[in-house]
Write a protein that holds these residues in place. Structure first.
Motif, PDB file in Angstrom:
ATOM      1  N   ARG A   1     -27.496 -30.243 -23.129  1.00  0.00           N
ATOM      2  CA  ARG A   1     -26.360 -30.674 -22.411  1.00  0.00           C
ATOM      3  C   ARG A   1     -27.015 -32.007 -21.654  1.00  0.00           C
ATOM      4  O   ARG A   1     -26.618 -32.084 -20.580  1.00  0.00           O
ATOM      5  CB  ARG A   1     -25.922 -29.722 -21.434  1.00  0.00           C
ATOM      6  CG  ARG A   1     -25.155 -28.380 -22.254  1.00  0.00           C
ATOM      7  CD  ARG A   1     -24.489 -27.406 -21.225  1.00  0.00           C
ATOM      8  NE  ARG A   1     -25.506 -26.555 -20.818  1.00  0.00           N
ATOM      9  CZ  ARG A   1     -25.128 -25.670 -19.820  1.00  0.00           C
ATOM     10  NH1 ARG A   1     -23.839 -25.474 -19.636  1.00  0.00           N
ATOM     11  NH2 ARG A   1     -26.102 -24.769 -19.460  1.00  0.00           N
ATOM     12  N   VAL A   2     -27.609 -32.754 -22.187  1.00  0.00           N
ATOM     13  CA  VAL A   2     -28.130 -33.852 -21.594  1.00  0.00           C
ATOM     14  C   VAL A   2     -27.926 -35.239 -22.645  1.00  0.00           C
ATOM     15  O   VAL A   2     -27.860 -35.030 -23.767  1.00  0.00           O
ATOM     16  CB  VAL A   2     -29.573 -34.041 -21.401  1.00  0.00           C
ATOM     17  CG1 VAL A   2     -29.743 -32.679 -20.235  1.00  0.00           C
ATOM     18  CG2 VAL A   2     -30.655 -33.692 -22.613  1.00  0.00           C
ATOM     19  N   VAL A   3     -27.530 -36.628 -21.912  1.00  0.00           N
ATOM     20  CA  VAL A   3     -27.573 -37.919 -22.472  1.00  0.00           C
ATOM     21  C   VAL A   3     -28.936 -38.215 -22.840  1.00  0.00           C
ATOM     22  O   VAL A   3     -29.677 -38.284 -22.106  1.00  0.00           O
ATOM     23  CB  VAL A   3     -26.705 -38.678 -21.705  1.00  0.00           C
ATOM     24  CG1 VAL A   3     -26.705 -40.031 -22.477  1.00  0.00           C
ATOM     25  CG2 VAL A   3     -25.243 -38.214 -21.288  1.00  0.00           C
ATOM     26  N   ILE A   4     -28.991 -38.575 -24.074  1.00  0.00           N
ATOM     27  CA  ILE A   4     -30.441 -38.923 -24.585  1.00  0.00           C
ATOM     28  C   ILE A   4     -30.411 -40.386 -24.997  1.00  0.00           C
ATOM     29  O   ILE A   4     -31.629 -41.122 -25.027  1.00  0.00           O
ATOM     30  CB  ILE A   4     -31.080 -38.122 -25.622  1.00  0.00           C
ATOM     31  CG1 ILE A   4     -30.012 -38.223 -26.806  1.00  0.00           C
ATOM     32  CG2 ILE A   4     -31.037 -36.603 -25.426  1.00  0.00           C
ATOM     33  CD1 ILE A   4     -30.828 -37.335 -28.165  1.00  0.00           C
TER      34      ILE A   4
ATOM     35  N   MET B   1     -19.941 -22.550 -23.457  1.00  0.00           N
ATOM     36  CA  MET B   1     -20.319 -23.456 -22.234  1.00  0.00           C
ATOM     37  C   MET B   1     -19.236 -24.696 -22.301  1.00  0.00           C
ATOM     38  O   MET B   1     -18.616 -25.007 -22.838  1.00  0.00           O
ATOM     39  CB  MET B   1     -21.708 -23.634 -22.340  1.00  0.00           C
ATOM     40  CG  MET B   1     -21.894 -24.563 -23.726  1.00  0.00           C
ATOM     41  SD  MET B   1     -23.876 -24.734 -23.715  1.00  0.00           S
ATOM     42  CE  MET B   1     -23.921 -25.662 -25.411  1.00  0.00           C
ATOM     43  N   ASP B   2     -19.760 -25.481 -21.216  1.00  0.00           N
ATOM     44  CA  ASP B   2     -19.134 -26.849 -20.991  1.00  0.00           C
ATOM     45  C   ASP B   2     -20.203 -27.807 -20.879  1.00  0.00           C
ATOM     46  O   ASP B   2     -21.437 -27.529 -20.298  1.00  0.00           O
ATOM     47  CB  ASP B   2     -18.392 -27.136 -19.558  1.00  0.00           C
ATOM     48  CG  ASP B   2     -16.974 -26.125 -19.968  1.00  0.00           C
ATOM     49  OD1 ASP B   2     -16.364 -26.160 -20.952  1.00  0.00           O
ATOM     50  OD2 ASP B   2     -16.640 -25.537 -18.761  1.00  0.00           O
ATOM     51  N   ILE B   3     -20.190 -28.835 -21.214  1.00  0.00           N
ATOM     52  CA  ILE B   3     -21.021 -30.166 -21.173  1.00  0.00           C
ATOM     53  C   ILE B   3     -20.215 -31.028 -20.111  1.00  0.00           C
ATOM     54  O   ILE B   3     -19.350 -31.823 -20.619  1.00  0.00           O
ATOM     55  CB  ILE B   3     -21.418 -31.003 -22.369  1.00  0.00           C
ATOM     56  CG1 ILE B   3     -22.232 -29.692 -23.516  1.00  0.00           C
ATOM     57  CG2 ILE B   3     -22.605 -31.899 -22.215  1.00  0.00           C
ATOM     58  CD1 ILE B   3     -22.231 -30.489 -24.862  1.00  0.00           C
ATOM     59  N   ASP B   4     -20.941 -31.295 -18.969  1.00  0.00           N
ATOM     60  CA  ASP B   4     -20.424 -31.881 -17.987  1.00  0.00           C
ATOM     61  C   ASP B   4     -20.697 -33.434 -18.155  1.00  0.00           C
ATOM     62  O   ASP B   4     -21.976 -33.644 -17.913  1.00  0.00           O
ATOM     63  CB  ASP B   4     -20.672 -31.368 -16.569  1.00  0.00           C
ATOM     64  CG  ASP B   4     -20.140 -31.943 -15.410  1.00  0.00           C
ATOM     65  OD1 ASP B   4     -19.020 -32.905 -15.694  1.00  0.00           O
ATOM     66  OD2 ASP B   4     -20.084 -31.338 -14.380  1.00  0.00           O
ATOM     67  N   LEU B   5     -19.932 -34.055 -18.124  1.00  0.00           N
ATOM     68  CA  LEU B   5     -19.993 -35.751 -18.134  1.00  0.00           C
ATOM     69  C   LEU B   5     -19.546 -36.511 -16.839  1.00  0.00           C
ATOM     70  O   LEU B   5     -19.405 -37.717 -17.017  1.00  0.00           O
ATOM     71  CB  LEU B   5     -19.452 -36.294 -19.286  1.00  0.00           C
ATOM     72  CG  LEU B   5     -19.812 -35.809 -20.896  1.00  0.00           C
ATOM     73  CD1 LEU B   5     -19.214 -36.270 -22.024  1.00  0.00           C
ATOM     74  CD2 LEU B   5     -21.546 -35.977 -20.991  1.00  0.00           C
ATOM     75  N   SER B   6     -19.199 -35.707 -15.872  1.00  0.00           N
ATOM     76  CA  SER B   6     -18.267 -36.245 -14.761  1.00  0.00           C
ATOM     77  C   SER B   6     -19.219 -37.468 -13.898  1.00  0.00           C
ATOM     78  O   SER B   6     -18.930 -38.136 -13.257  1.00  0.00           O
ATOM     79  CB  SER B   6     -17.905 -35.201 -13.754  1.00  0.00           C
ATOM     80  OG  SER B   6     -19.007 -34.350 -13.416  1.00  0.00           O
ATOM     81  N   ARG B   7     -20.735 -37.322 -14.225  1.00  0.00           N
ATOM     82  CA  ARG B   7     -21.483 -37.964 -13.494  1.00  0.00           C
ATOM     83  C   ARG B   7     -21.661 -39.594 -14.344  1.00  0.00           C
ATOM     84  O   ARG B   7     -22.458 -40.406 -13.693  1.00  0.00           O
ATOM     85  CB  ARG B   7     -23.016 -37.672 -13.261  1.00  0.00           C
ATOM     86  CG  ARG B   7     -22.959 -36.447 -12.138  1.00  0.00           C
ATOM     87  CD  ARG B   7     -24.370 -35.995 -12.136  1.00  0.00           C
ATOM     88  NE  ARG B   7     -24.444 -35.125 -13.629  1.00  0.00           N
ATOM     89  CZ  ARG B   7     -25.538 -34.465 -13.580  1.00  0.00           C
ATOM     90  NH1 ARG B   7     -26.752 -34.325 -12.599  1.00  0.00           N
ATOM     91  NH2 ARG B   7     -25.957 -33.630 -14.774  1.00  0.00           N
ATOM     92  N   HIS B   8     -21.143 -39.563 -15.537  1.00  0.00           N
ATOM     93  CA  HIS B   8     -21.336 -40.980 -16.195  1.00  0.00           C
ATOM     94  C   HIS B   8     -20.068 -41.609 -16.179  1.00  0.00           C
ATOM     95  O   HIS B   8     -18.950 -40.998 -16.039  1.00  0.00           O
ATOM     96  CB  HIS B   8     -21.385 -40.467 -17.729  1.00  0.00           C
ATOM     97  CG  HIS B   8     -22.863 -39.726 -17.799  1.00  0.00           C
ATOM     98  ND1 HIS B   8     -24.097 -40.388 -18.098  1.00  0.00           N
ATOM     99  CD2 HIS B   8     -23.156 -38.441 -17.865  1.00  0.00           C
ATOM    100  CE1 HIS B   8     -25.023 -39.410 -18.267  1.00  0.00           C
ATOM    101  NE2 HIS B   8     -24.391 -38.378 -18.023  1.00  0.00           N
ATOM    102  N   GLU B   9     -20.091 -42.947 -16.184  1.00  0.00           N
ATOM    103  CA  GLU B   9     -19.216 -43.727 -15.913  1.00  0.00           C
ATOM    104  C   GLU B   9     -17.970 -43.761 -17.117  1.00  0.00           C
ATOM    105  O   GLU B   9     -18.511 -43.527 -18.290  1.00  0.00           O
ATOM    106  CB  GLU B   9     -19.613 -45.363 -15.658  1.00  0.00           C
ATOM    107  CG  GLU B   9     -18.504 -46.305 -15.797  1.00  0.00           C
ATOM    108  CD  GLU B   9     -19.023 -47.538 -15.319  1.00  0.00           C
ATOM    109  OE1 GLU B   9     -18.209 -48.637 -15.394  1.00  0.00           O
ATOM    110  OE2 GLU B   9     -20.043 -47.941 -15.886  1.00  0.00           O
ATOM    111  N   GLY B  10     -16.970 -43.798 -16.798  1.00  0.00           N
ATOM    112  CA  GLY B  10     -15.636 -43.495 -17.861  1.00  0.00           C
ATOM    113  C   GLY B  10     -15.287 -41.893 -18.259  1.00  0.00           C
ATOM    114  O   GLY B  10     -15.765 -41.170 -17.539  1.00  0.00           O
ATOM    115  N   ILE B  11     -14.522 -42.080 -19.044  1.00  0.00           N
ATOM    116  CA  ILE B  11     -13.673 -40.725 -19.221  1.00  0.00           C
ATOM    117  C   ILE B  11     -13.778 -40.344 -20.612  1.00  0.00           C
ATOM    118  O   ILE B  11     -13.721 -41.130 -21.712  1.00  0.00           O
ATOM    119  CB  ILE B  11     -12.179 -40.703 -18.931  1.00  0.00           C
ATOM    120  CG1 ILE B  11     -11.929 -41.124 -17.568  1.00  0.00           C
ATOM    121  CG2 ILE B  11     -11.542 -39.279 -19.224  1.00  0.00           C
ATOM    122  CD1 ILE B  11     -10.529 -41.263 -17.153  1.00  0.00           C
TER     123      ILE B  11
END
Length: 292
Positions: free
Chosen positions: A225-228, A185-195
């Motif tokens: 797959r969530v930021v906690i 799978m992928d964990i998508d971080l595109s909604r969070h600020e930065g790279i």
């Protein structure tokens, strides 16, 4: 959580790749553009190694007197006491516009390291693995900026970042063979600020990802797959992180950059190493197996 700059640490142009040596209670990190490996032990900073080349990553070996260091297109063994290269362990054939980047050692003592397009546009990079026997294998191609690498605590998965995708790729992993299997799978971080840039894991199996340009480190539950949680860093260009400290690996060390060469030189804490007290234990870094 908030991170603070370590006051006596020099500013790097592009600080990266921190790793904690639990045998010496020492932190190592690199200044890629400055061509240096720095060390911090007993509150004293030392330049362990300097060369007129990119110094892109540092890793521990089974002998604490030696470090693995990746340069523009090769992996070298460095004598910490002599501050010099002992020998070249591997050289890779990369386009002249590429250089090596982040690296990490797996639980079987292999070095995994990737390359990147220095213009940060073309998928001309790759991911390699260096076995203790000295054999180099290419395991992925079509990479633009090879960055964070870490394994799940049971070594059944490898987490890997190609920064422009703004995702963490999750591969099933065969530790015995040192091979990637299918992508789970992928964990998508595109909604969070930065790279997403460098990455580590804690003793509970959660990922910690430095967000370049975001001024923070995210703590991620890889299963959901969530930021906690997150660590706020008072500079923008957070590059990587690792757990360390004599408090049971409960300090998170964070490297940062000055966004070279995009910004005019100025005074500040960007480029320094930061520290955050997490009350969460990290894990002991793996060591590359060397026979000398």
């Amino acid at each position: 959580m908030k991170a603070q700059a370590i006051y006596n640490v020099p500013r790097s142009i592009l600080g990266e790749g921190p790793v904690w040596d639990d045998r010496l209670n020492a932190l190592y990190w690199v200044d890629i553009i400055g061509g240096k490996v720095h060390g911090l032990k007993d509150n004293r900073v030392d330049t362990v190694f300097q060369i007129n080349d990119f110094v892109t990553c540092v890793a521990l070996t089974s002998n604490p007197n030696y470090l693995l260091v990746t340069l523009k297109d090769r992996v070298v063994l460095v004598d910490v006491n002599a501050r010099s290269i002992v020998k070249t362990l591997a050289k890779v054939d990369e386009p002249s516009t590429n250089r090596l980047n982040d690296c990490k050692v797996d639980a079987a003592g292999r070095l995994w390291f990737g390359s990147m397009d220095m213009n940060e546009r073309e998928p001309s990079g790759s991911l390699y693995v260096l076995d203790p026997s000295g054999t180099v294998r290419k395991v992925l191609s079509g990479v633009t900026i090879s960055n964070g690498i870490v394994w799940s605590l049971d070594n059944k998965f490898m987490y890997y970042i190609d920064s422009p995708t703004r995702k963490i790729m999750v591969f099933r992993f065969d530790l015995d063979k040192g091979e990637l299997m299918n992508k789970a799978m992928d964990i998508d971080l595109s909604r969070h600020e930065g790279i997403p840039d460098g990455m580590t894991i804690d003793s509970e199996g959660y990922l910690w990802v430095a967000m370049y340009g975001g001024g923070r480190v995210l703590r991620i539950d890889p299963g959901k797959r969530v930021v906690i949680d997150e660590v706020d860093v008072p500079v923008s260009y957070t590059t990587s992180c690792t757990f360390g400290g004599g408090d049971g690996l409960m300090s998170l060390y964070i490297t940062t950059a000055r966004n070279y060469p995009r910004e005019v030189e100025r005074e500040g804490d960007d480029g320094k190493v930061f520290i955050a007290n997490t009350e969460i234990r990290g894990y002991t870094a793996n060591k590359y197996l060397v026979n000398l």
